[in-house]
Enzyme design. Structure first.
Site, PDB file in Angstrom:
ATOM      1  N   ASN A 199      -3.012   2.408 -10.254  1.00  9.86           N
ATOM      2  CA  ASN A 199      -3.511   1.671  -9.026  1.00  9.86           C
ATOM      3  C   ASN A 199      -3.235   0.284  -9.290  1.00  9.86           C
ATOM      4  O   ASN A 199      -2.770  -0.366 -10.540  1.00  9.86           O
ATOM      5  CB  ASN A 199      -4.716   1.897  -8.887  1.00  9.86           C
ATOM      6  CG  ASN A 199      -5.223   1.245  -7.541  1.00  9.86           C
ATOM      7  OD1 ASN A 199      -4.592   1.648  -6.463  1.00  9.86           O
ATOM      8  ND2 ASN A 199      -6.358   0.797  -7.345  1.00  9.86           N
ATOM      9  N   LYS A 200      -3.626  -0.596  -8.664  1.00  7.34           N
ATOM     10  CA  LYS A 200      -3.448  -1.962  -8.747  1.00  7.34           C
ATOM     11  C   LYS A 200      -3.771  -2.828 -10.172  1.00  7.34           C
ATOM     12  O   LYS A 200      -5.048  -2.102 -10.563  1.00  7.34           O
ATOM     13  CB  LYS A 200      -4.043  -2.835  -7.548  1.00  7.34           C
ATOM     14  CG  LYS A 200      -3.771  -4.396  -7.288  1.00  7.34           C
ATOM     15  CD  LYS A 200      -2.366  -4.919  -7.502  1.00  7.34           C
ATOM     16  CE  LYS A 200      -1.502  -4.162  -6.376  1.00  7.34           C
ATOM     17  NZ  LYS A 200      -0.159  -4.341  -6.680  1.00  7.34           N
TER      18      LYS A 200
ATOM     19  N   ASP B  27      -1.551   4.527  -6.211  1.00  9.58           N
ATOM     20  CA  ASP B  27      -0.056   4.346  -5.982  1.00  9.58           C
ATOM     21  C   ASP B  27       0.625   5.472  -6.563  1.00  9.58           C
ATOM     22  O   ASP B  27       1.902   5.874  -6.018  1.00  9.58           O
ATOM     23  CB  ASP B  27       0.455   2.951  -6.468  1.00  9.58           C
ATOM     24  CG  ASP B  27       0.182   1.855  -5.502  1.00  9.58           C
ATOM     25  OD1 ASP B  27       0.903   1.527  -4.784  1.00  9.58           O
ATOM     26  OD2 ASP B  27      -0.897   1.470  -5.715  1.00  9.58           O
TER      27      ASP B  27
ATOM     28  N   GLY C  61       0.989  -1.078   0.050  1.00 12.12           N
ATOM     29  CA  GLY C  61       0.048  -0.016  -0.045  1.00 12.12           C
ATOM     30  C   GLY C  61       0.779   1.157   0.075  1.00 12.12           C
ATOM     31  O   GLY C  61       1.632   1.356   0.939  1.00 12.12           O
ATOM     32  N   ALA C  62       0.621   2.114  -0.806  1.00 10.39           N
ATOM     33  CA  ALA C  62       1.519   3.342  -1.114  1.00 10.39           C
ATOM     34  C   ALA C  62       1.707   4.144   0.068  1.00 10.39           C
ATOM     35  O   ALA C  62       2.888   4.348   0.524  1.00 10.39           O
ATOM     36  CB  ALA C  62       1.129   4.068  -2.137  1.00 10.39           C
TER      37      ALA C  62
ATOM     38  N   ARG D 270      10.408  -0.884  -4.664  1.00  6.31           N
ATOM     39  CA  ARG D 270       9.217  -0.750  -5.539  1.00  6.31           C
ATOM     40  C   ARG D 270       9.134   0.300  -6.235  1.00  6.31           C
ATOM     41  O   ARG D 270       9.173   1.645  -5.862  1.00  6.31           O
ATOM     42  CB  ARG D 270       8.160  -1.133  -4.750  1.00  6.31           C
ATOM     43  CG  ARG D 270       8.048  -2.413  -3.793  1.00  6.31           C
ATOM     44  CD  ARG D 270       6.817  -2.683  -3.437  1.00  6.31           C
ATOM     45  NE  ARG D 270       5.936  -3.157  -4.557  1.00  6.31           N
ATOM     46  CZ  ARG D 270       4.521  -3.298  -4.355  1.00  6.31           C
ATOM     47  NH1 ARG D 270       4.019  -3.495  -3.273  1.00  6.31           N
ATOM     48  NH2 ARG D 270       3.834  -3.984  -5.316  1.00  6.31           N
TER      49      ARG D 270
END
Length: 352
Positions: free
Chosen positions: A249-250, A239, A46-47, A88
């Site tokens: 995002n995901k 993110d 999670g960012a 990441r």
């Protein structure tokens, strides 16, 4: 408050999100290298949470350093930040947090009365301040966004943008929590979020923990549920948000946004200002992390695919701004045109 991460005298303590929902266990990182590993392996994810974890990693590295002089410590800080920044690539909060810690260190080291002990204390204090600020930002997002959700009806989420993705309360789930606290009767539909199943494992666990009605659905069920009128709104986290409002995002978020547009369902994004990247003009310039093939080929240690098959596993996708109904931040709710809206809020913040 779900204890996502915590600074302790022994190191940084993380709730191991790879073991949820069946095991609630914790990992103690006693070095910055271990914090980097925790981020890479998605023990913490999670960012916003990644950003604060990295800040605590920098503070931990400085605290555990054996440097005899501030000059030696300065060299170590560069190495610490490089290691954490390589974990990441997509979540801009990671780089924002590391930069904030770096800037503080270089400000402190230039002071005539600087001491290593004083720098250590200040770096720990800054990481803890970022932790508190993240929770406050999530609660502000919830307050700003709650009225956008239906008073009664279905709300779809994708991935996990809750307390587990932050230091507490959550971004997208924080808005849902706030709406429920204000009396809304919401039925959450949680996309399972393949291949890592953050929705099925984490969002469902979180919302059940809070007693919020939740149903897990396979990612490919969204269109059918929207067509049947079961979903009145979509809310997701992010993110990275580019200067024009494009949202990383995901993986799978882009498809959900297209489906929402087709079915006339509002699509909301909730993210703290640290997720806004005004230096990146549009989504095409956002780096997309490619994760290991084993996340696709295996589940719970069991192989699902033929030996030798090719795999692509991008962790994120980019949703163009035209599909985003509104962006919810701790500074307020933004609507298109996002280039002007984001710049206006940034200018207002800079000018006080």
């Amino acid at each position: 408050m779900i204890p996502t991460l915590e600074w302790t005298s022994e190191g940084v303590r993380f709730l191991d999100q790879t073991k949820l929902p069946l095991e609630e266990t914790y990992v103690l990182a006693t070095s910055y290298q271990q914090v980097a590993d925790v981020i890479t392996t998605m023990v913490v994810r999670g960012a916003p949470a990644i950003g604060v974890a990295a800040a605590m990693g920098v503070a931990l590295g400085v605290t555990r350093s054996q440097a005899a002089t501030i000059g030696d410590l300065s060299t170590e800080v560069r190495q610490i930040c490089q290691v954490l920044a390589a974990t990441r690539p997509t979540a801009v909060n990671l780089f924002w947090a590391i930069s904030r810690m770096e800037e503080l260190f270089y400000t402190l080291e230039r002071k005539p009365d600087a001491t290593i002990d004083g720098i250590r204390a200040a770096m720990i204090a800054e990481a803890l301040k970022m932790y508190d600020q993240d929770i406050a930002a999530c609660r502000s997002m919830g307050a700003h966004g709650a009225s956008l959700l239906p008073k009664e009806g279905g709300v779809l989420t994708h991935c996990n943008a809750g307390a587990l993705a932050t230091c507490g309360y959550g971004t997208a789930l924080g808005v849902i929590r706030s709406a429920v606290e204000q009396g809304s009767k919401i039925q959450v539909f949680a996309d399972e979020t393949r291949p890592f199943l953050q929705g099925a494992r984490l969002t469902a666990w979180e919302l059940m923990h809070d007693g919020i009605p939740t149903k897990v659905i396979c990612d490919n069920m969204v269109a059918s549920l929207m067509r049947r009128g079961k979903i009145q709104a979509v809310i997701v986290g992010a993110d990275r948000i580019a200067a024009n409002g494009d949202v990383a995002n995901k993986i799978g978020t882009y498809g959900v946004a297209i489906l929402a547009k087709e079915h006339g369902v509002p699509f909301y994004v909730a993210a703290p200002w640290s997720t806004i990247d005004l230096e990146t003009a549009h989504g095409d310039d956002i780096p997309i992390e490619e994760r290991a093939a084993v996340e696709v080929t295996h589940h719970a240690g069991k192989q699902l695919t033929p030996d030798g098959v090719g795999v692509e596993n991008p962790a994120f996708d980019v949703t163009p701004a035209k599909y985003v109904t509104a962006i919810i931040t701790e500074r307020g709710v933004l609507r298109a045109p996002y280039t002007e809206a984001l710049q206006s809020l940034e200018t207002a913040a800079v000018n006080g």
